[in-house]
Design a protein around this motif. Structure first.
Motif, PDB file in Angstrom:
ATOM      1  N   ALA A 141      20.967 135.408  57.303  1.00  0.00           N
ATOM      2  CA  ALA A 141      21.200 134.588  58.489  1.00  0.00           C
ATOM      3  C   ALA A 141      22.007 135.351  59.529  1.00  0.00           C
ATOM      4  O   ALA A 141      21.681 135.338  60.721  1.00  0.00           O
ATOM      5  N   GLY A 142      23.053 136.040  59.100  1.00  0.00           N
ATOM      6  CA  GLY A 142      23.889 136.790  60.038  1.00  0.00           C
ATOM      7  C   GLY A 142      23.140 137.923  60.716  1.00  0.00           C
ATOM      8  O   GLY A 142      23.250 138.110  61.928  1.00  0.00           O
ATOM      9  N   ILE A 143      22.369 138.671  59.940  1.00  0.00           N
ATOM     10  CA  ILE A 143      21.608 139.787  60.517  1.00  0.00           C
ATOM     11  C   ILE A 143      20.578 139.279  61.515  1.00  0.00           C
ATOM     12  O   ILE A 143      20.414 139.859  62.607  1.00  0.00           O
ATOM     13  N   LEU A 144      19.879 138.196  61.183  1.00  0.00           N
ATOM     14  CA  LEU A 144      18.886 137.653  62.117  1.00  0.00           C
ATOM     15  C   LEU A 144      19.531 137.140  63.402  1.00  0.00           C
ATOM     16  O   LEU A 144      18.998 137.353  64.495  1.00  0.00           O
ATOM     17  N   LEU A 145      20.671 136.477  63.277  1.00  0.00           N
ATOM     18  CA  LEU A 145      21.348 135.976  64.475  1.00  0.00           C
ATOM     19  C   LEU A 145      21.832 137.117  65.362  1.00  0.00           C
ATOM     20  O   LEU A 145      21.679 137.070  66.587  1.00  0.00           O
ATOM     21  N   ILE A 146      22.404 138.141  64.751  1.00  0.00           N
ATOM     22  CA  ILE A 146      22.883 139.285  65.542  1.00  0.00           C
ATOM     23  C   ILE A 146      21.709 140.030  66.164  1.00  0.00           C
ATOM     24  O   ILE A 146      21.759 140.409  67.344  1.00  0.00           O
ATOM     25  N   TYR A 147      20.640 140.226  65.412  1.00  0.00           N
ATOM     26  CA  TYR A 147      19.468 140.934  65.944  1.00  0.00           C
ATOM     27  C   TYR A 147      18.867 140.189  67.134  1.00  0.00           C
ATOM     28  O   TYR A 147      18.568 140.791  68.168  1.00  0.00           O
ATOM     29  N   ASP A 148      18.680 138.870  66.983  1.00  0.00           N
ATOM     30  CA  ASP A 148      18.123 138.084  68.086  1.00  0.00           C
ATOM     31  C   ASP A 148      19.026 138.132  69.316  1.00  0.00           C
ATOM     32  O   ASP A 148      18.547 138.175  70.450  1.00  0.00           O
ATOM     33  N   GLY A 149      20.337 138.116  69.097  1.00  0.00           N
ATOM     34  CA  GLY A 149      21.272 138.188  70.213  1.00  0.00           C
ATOM     35  C   GLY A 149      21.211 139.512  70.941  1.00  0.00           C
ATOM     36  O   GLY A 149      21.206 139.561  72.180  1.00  0.00           O
ATOM     37  N   VAL A 150      21.131 140.602  70.191  1.00  0.00           N
ATOM     38  CA  VAL A 150      21.057 141.934  70.816  1.00  0.00           C
ATOM     39  C   VAL A 150      19.748 142.100  71.571  1.00  0.00           C
ATOM     40  O   VAL A 150      19.731 142.621  72.695  1.00  0.00           O
ATOM     41  N   VAL A 151      18.649 141.631  70.999  1.00  0.00           N
ATOM     42  CA  VAL A 151      17.357 141.724  71.691  1.00  0.00           C
ATOM     43  C   VAL A 151      17.370 140.898  72.970  1.00  0.00           C
ATOM     44  O   VAL A 151      16.875 141.329  74.010  1.00  0.00           O
ATOM     45  N   ALA A 152      17.962 139.714  72.923  1.00  0.00           N
ATOM     46  CA  ALA A 152      18.021 138.874  74.121  1.00  0.00           C
ATOM     47  C   ALA A 152      18.882 139.506  75.202  1.00  0.00           C
ATOM     48  O   ALA A 152      18.563 139.416  76.390  1.00  0.00           O
TER      49      ALA A 152
END
Length: 118
Positions: free
Chosen positions: A18-29
């Motif tokens: 969950a943490g990795i997906l949230l951070i990844y989506d945030g960086v991509v955005a």
């Protein structure tokens, strides 16, 4: 109580994913450049993802994930299925807790209460 063994390992895996997906989506955005509302929500998601990875204030971080994902659904910023999945994952982590391998477990420790008959 903070579960150890296989349940603790499963909670660690849930927190990491969950943490990795949230951070990844945030960086991509942030790289694609979005409007201010989405940028604020993504920064909250990155913060919640970092807290989940560390196992710090896991119930608070899980609740924050739920709120952010509900906002994403209402704004139409992401796919609804992904937001529902991440929101449910945040709810599960908020209710189940961080597990034995977390800062919360180190900070608060396992406590056992014995209730005696009067």
């Amino acid at each position: 109580m903070f579960p150890n063994g296989w349940p603790g390992a499963a909670l660690l895996l849930l927190r990491l994913v969950a943490g990795i997906l949230l951070i990844y989506d945030g960086v991509v955005a942030f790289r694609t450049g979005t409007n201010l509302q989405i940028a604020i929500l993504q920064s909250a998601a990155v913060g919640a993802g970092t807290m989940l990875i560390l196992g710090l204030w896991t119930p608070v971080a899980g609740t924050l994930v739920i709120l952010v994902e509900v906002c994403f659904v209402f704004l139409g910023a992401t796919h609804t299925r992904i937001s529902i999945l991440m929101g449910v994952l945040g709810a599960a982590l908020a209710v189940l807790g961080p597990g034995n391998r977390s800062i919360d477990a180190l900070r608060y420790g396992r406590q056992r209460f014995d209730i005696r008959d009067p």
